[in-house]
Motif scaffolding. Sequence first.
Motif, PDB file in Angstrom:
ATOM      1  N   ALA A 119      43.944  36.677   4.368  1.00 37.61           N
ATOM      2  CA  ALA A 119      42.655  36.245   3.806  1.00 37.61           C
ATOM      3  C   ALA A 119      42.508  34.732   3.900  1.00 37.61           C
ATOM      4  O   ALA A 119      41.426  34.219   4.209  1.00 37.61           O
ATOM      5  CB  ALA A 119      42.542  36.699   2.354  1.00 37.61           C
ATOM      6  N   GLY A 120      43.596  34.003   3.642  1.00 35.23           N
ATOM      7  CA  GLY A 120      43.546  32.548   3.721  1.00 35.23           C
ATOM      8  C   GLY A 120      43.270  32.062   5.130  1.00 35.23           C
ATOM      9  O   GLY A 120      42.477  31.133   5.344  1.00 35.23           O
ATOM     10  N   THR A 121      43.923  32.684   6.105  1.00 37.48           N
ATOM     11  CA  THR A 121      43.703  32.305   7.508  1.00 37.48           C
ATOM     12  C   THR A 121      42.285  32.610   7.948  1.00 37.48           C
ATOM     13  O   THR A 121      41.614  31.780   8.575  1.00 37.48           O
ATOM     14  CB  THR A 121      44.701  33.053   8.415  1.00 37.48           C
ATOM     15  OG1 THR A 121      46.038  32.759   8.000  1.00 37.48           O
ATOM     16  CG2 THR A 121      44.525  32.644   9.868  1.00 37.48           C
ATOM     17  N   LEU A 122      41.812  33.816   7.601  1.00 37.44           N
ATOM     18  CA  LEU A 122      40.445  34.212   7.955  1.00 37.44           C
ATOM     19  C   LEU A 122      39.429  33.299   7.286  1.00 37.44           C
ATOM     20  O   LEU A 122      38.445  32.864   7.905  1.00 37.44           O
ATOM     21  CB  LEU A 122      40.205  35.660   7.539  1.00 37.44           C
ATOM     22  CG  LEU A 122      38.861  36.288   7.942  1.00 37.44           C
ATOM     23  CD1 LEU A 122      38.712  36.282   9.458  1.00 37.44           C
ATOM     24  CD2 LEU A 122      38.770  37.712   7.414  1.00 37.44           C
ATOM     25  N   GLY A 123      39.670  32.977   6.013  1.00 39.44           N
ATOM     26  CA  GLY A 123      38.764  32.084   5.293  1.00 39.44           C
ATOM     27  C   GLY A 123      38.737  30.688   5.878  1.00 39.44           C
ATOM     28  O   GLY A 123      37.670  30.069   5.984  1.00 39.44           O
ATOM     29  N   LEU A 124      39.903  30.192   6.277  1.00 40.51           N
ATOM     30  CA  LEU A 124      39.974  28.850   6.854  1.00 40.51           C
ATOM     31  C   LEU A 124      39.227  28.790   8.181  1.00 40.51           C
ATOM     32  O   LEU A 124      38.493  27.832   8.455  1.00 40.51           O
ATOM     33  CB  LEU A 124      41.436  28.452   7.051  1.00 40.51           C
ATOM     34  CG  LEU A 124      41.711  27.006   7.457  1.00 40.51           C
ATOM     35  CD1 LEU A 124      41.176  26.040   6.409  1.00 40.51           C
ATOM     36  CD2 LEU A 124      43.211  26.795   7.653  1.00 40.51           C
TER      37      LEU A 124
ATOM     38  N   SER B 138      35.738  26.786   8.615  1.00 41.48           N
ATOM     39  CA  SER B 138      35.642  25.697   9.595  1.00 41.48           C
ATOM     40  C   SER B 138      34.388  25.841  10.441  1.00 41.48           C
ATOM     41  O   SER B 138      33.729  24.851  10.781  1.00 41.48           O
ATOM     42  CB  SER B 138      36.890  25.688  10.500  1.00 41.48           C
ATOM     43  OG  SER B 138      38.056  25.439   9.740  1.00 41.48           O
ATOM     44  N   PHE B 139      34.045  27.099  10.759  1.00 43.26           N
ATOM     45  CA  PHE B 139      32.810  27.329  11.526  1.00 43.26           C
ATOM     46  C   PHE B 139      31.585  27.008  10.689  1.00 43.26           C
ATOM     47  O   PHE B 139      30.681  26.294  11.131  1.00 43.26           O
ATOM     48  CB  PHE B 139      32.757  28.776  11.999  1.00 43.26           C
ATOM     49  CG  PHE B 139      31.471  29.113  12.701  1.00 43.26           C
ATOM     50  CD1 PHE B 139      31.313  28.863  14.056  1.00 43.26           C
ATOM     51  CD2 PHE B 139      30.403  29.662  12.003  1.00 43.26           C
ATOM     52  CE1 PHE B 139      30.120  29.164  14.704  1.00 43.26           C
ATOM     53  CE2 PHE B 139      29.212  29.967  12.641  1.00 43.26           C
ATOM     54  CZ  PHE B 139      29.072  29.710  13.993  1.00 43.26           C
ATOM     55  N   VAL B 140      31.554  27.543   9.464  1.00 46.35           N
ATOM     56  CA  VAL B 140      30.376  27.393   8.608  1.00 46.35           C
ATOM     57  C   VAL B 140      30.130  25.933   8.249  1.00 46.35           C
ATOM     58  O   VAL B 140      28.987  25.463   8.228  1.00 46.35           O
ATOM     59  CB  VAL B 140      30.522  28.239   7.328  1.00 46.35           C
ATOM     60  CG1 VAL B 140      29.412  27.926   6.337  1.00 46.35           C
ATOM     61  CG2 VAL B 140      30.500  29.725   7.673  1.00 46.35           C
ATOM     62  N   VAL B 141      31.202  25.207   7.961  1.00 41.50           N
ATOM     63  CA  VAL B 141      31.054  23.819   7.525  1.00 41.50           C
ATOM     64  C   VAL B 141      30.436  22.952   8.616  1.00 41.50           C
ATOM     65  O   VAL B 141      29.586  22.105   8.345  1.00 41.50           O
ATOM     66  CB  VAL B 141      32.428  23.242   7.096  1.00 41.50           C
ATOM     67  CG1 VAL B 141      32.381  21.721   7.001  1.00 41.50           C
ATOM     68  CG2 VAL B 141      32.834  23.816   5.742  1.00 41.50           C
TER      69      VAL B 141
ATOM     70  N   LYS C 257      29.498  35.108   4.613  1.00 43.26           N
ATOM     71  CA  LYS C 257      29.948  36.235   3.793  1.00 43.26           C
ATOM     72  C   LYS C 257      31.437  36.493   4.003  1.00 43.26           C
ATOM     73  O   LYS C 257      32.167  36.788   3.050  1.00 43.26           O
ATOM     74  CB  LYS C 257      29.134  37.485   4.130  1.00 43.26           C
ATOM     75  CG  LYS C 257      27.710  37.458   3.596  1.00 43.26           C
ATOM     76  CD  LYS C 257      26.991  38.762   3.900  1.00 43.26           C
ATOM     77  CE  LYS C 257      25.572  38.734   3.334  1.00 43.26           C
ATOM     78  NZ  LYS C 257      24.840  40.005   3.631  1.00 43.26           N
ATOM     79  N   ILE C 258      31.889  36.403   5.254  1.00 47.58           N
ATOM     80  CA  ILE C 258      33.316  36.570   5.539  1.00 47.58           C
ATOM     81  C   ILE C 258      34.125  35.517   4.802  1.00 47.58           C
ATOM     82  O   ILE C 258      35.166  35.808   4.199  1.00 47.58           O
ATOM     83  CB  ILE C 258      33.577  36.476   7.058  1.00 47.58           C
ATOM     84  CG1 ILE C 258      32.894  37.634   7.780  1.00 47.58           C
ATOM     85  CG2 ILE C 258      35.081  36.463   7.349  1.00 47.58           C
ATOM     86  CD1 ILE C 258      32.971  37.540   9.300  1.00 47.58           C
ATOM     87  N   PHE C 259      33.625  34.285   4.824  1.00 44.99           N
ATOM     88  CA  PHE C 259      34.300  33.187   4.127  1.00 44.99           C
ATOM     89  C   PHE C 259      34.355  33.462   2.626  1.00 44.99           C
ATOM     90  O   PHE C 259      35.403  33.296   1.991  1.00 44.99           O
ATOM     91  CB  PHE C 259      33.560  31.883   4.399  1.00 44.99           C
ATOM     92  CG  PHE C 259      34.085  30.712   3.602  1.00 44.99           C
ATOM     93  CD1 PHE C 259      35.306  30.137   3.912  1.00 44.99           C
ATOM     94  CD2 PHE C 259      33.352  30.192   2.541  1.00 44.99           C
ATOM     95  CE1 PHE C 259      35.799  29.063   3.181  1.00 44.99           C
ATOM     96  CE2 PHE C 259      33.837  29.123   1.812  1.00 44.99           C
ATOM     97  CZ  PHE C 259      35.062  28.556   2.129  1.00 44.99           C
ATOM     98  N   SER C 260      33.240  33.907   2.054  1.00 45.69           N
ATOM     99  CA  SER C 260      33.184  34.159   0.611  1.00 45.69           C
ATOM    100  C   SER C 260      34.155  35.256   0.194  1.00 45.69           C
ATOM    101  O   SER C 260      34.930  35.091  -0.751  1.00 45.69           O
ATOM    102  CB  SER C 260      31.756  34.544   0.197  1.00 45.69           C
ATOM    103  OG  SER C 260      30.846  33.506   0.482  1.00 45.69           O
ATOM    104  N   TYR C 261      34.121  36.380   0.911  1.00 38.25           N
ATOM    105  CA  TYR C 261      35.034  37.482   0.597  1.00 38.25           C
ATOM    106  C   TYR C 261      36.490  37.042   0.744  1.00 38.25           C
ATOM    107  O   TYR C 261      37.347  37.402  -0.073  1.00 38.25           O
ATOM    108  CB  TYR C 261      34.766  38.682   1.515  1.00 38.25           C
ATOM    109  CG  TYR C 261      33.492  39.424   1.211  1.00 38.25           C
ATOM    110  CD1 TYR C 261      33.189  39.837  -0.085  1.00 38.25           C
ATOM    111  CD2 TYR C 261      32.587  39.741   2.226  1.00 38.25           C
ATOM    112  CE1 TYR C 261      32.013  40.532  -0.362  1.00 38.25           C
ATOM    113  CE2 TYR C 261      31.415  40.433   1.956  1.00 38.25           C
ATOM    114  CZ  TYR C 261      31.138  40.822   0.668  1.00 38.25           C
ATOM    115  OH  TYR C 261      29.978  41.507   0.386  1.00 38.25           O
ATOM    116  N   SER C 262      36.762  36.280   1.795  1.00 43.38           N
ATOM    117  CA  SER C 262      38.132  35.822   2.039  1.00 43.38           C
ATOM    118  C   SER C 262      38.610  34.905   0.929  1.00 43.38           C
ATOM    119  O   SER C 262      39.744  35.037   0.437  1.00 43.38           O
ATOM    120  CB  SER C 262      38.209  35.096   3.388  1.00 43.38           C
ATOM    121  OG  SER C 262      37.870  35.951   4.458  1.00 43.38           O
ATOM    122  N   MET C 263      37.751  33.984   0.497  1.00 46.99           N
ATOM    123  CA  MET C 263      38.151  33.031  -0.533  1.00 46.99           C
ATOM    124  C   MET C 263      38.369  33.712  -1.881  1.00 46.99           C
ATOM    125  O   MET C 263      39.290  33.365  -2.624  1.00 46.99           O
ATOM    126  CB  MET C 263      37.090  31.932  -0.666  1.00 46.99           C
ATOM    127  CG  MET C 263      37.059  30.947   0.492  1.00 46.99           C
ATOM    128  SD  MET C 263      38.600  29.985   0.667  1.00 46.99           S
ATOM    129  CE  MET C 263      39.488  30.985   1.873  1.00 46.99           C
TER     130      MET C 263
END
Length: 207
Positions: free
Chosen positions: A8-13, A17-20, A34-40
């Motif tokens: 989850a941490g890797t996917l969120g990172l 990085s893309f979203v930011v 949404k992927i980032f939110s769920y991952s975090m």
Amino acid sequence: MLNLHIVAGTLGLLAGSFVVFAKKGDKQHQRIGKIFSYSMLTVGFSSFILASIHRNDFLFAVGVFTIFLAGTGWRYLYLRNIPEGQKPIWIDWALMVFMIIFGLFFIGFGAQLLWNKAYFGIILILFGARGTSMAVSDYKTYKGQITIKNYWLINHLQRMSGAYIASLTAFVVVNAPNRAGFLPWLLPTVIVVPFIVKWTRKYRINK
């Protein structure tokens, strides 16, 4: 649980990085956001469990901030009409109280560590002060004390960027050599905060 946390941490990172740094507001931003939110959120809750099994103050603090920042950042997308009478729901109040309780705890525990010359206490005090300040700001917003017309967008932007900083900080700290000192703690903030300031100035609309 550790494997879930790492994945989850890797996917969120990666998603963060893309979203930011990508274009804001389009459908791709929304999907990957949404992927980032769920991952975090997964990272935050798994941090609680892991830090309980094997005590780790750093992991616990990151978990608290990740849950608060990702949770409130997501919720602000649904709180666009507070000036028109919209009321926050129970999860909004729960996140606010959650951060105030742990923010004050971090300040107190950090002061104790600092008294005993454990300089990680400085990090906890800073985390606690910042988290408590944001929670108090949420309370004012929920009560209608709003000075920014698009408050929901600015809070979403700042909170999600903050969650990204937490994720990036955790990655850097875990993988940095011991001789790096406080640099791994500060570097992600130094890199990302100027972007947050730039975006806030660009999108902010005062009432």
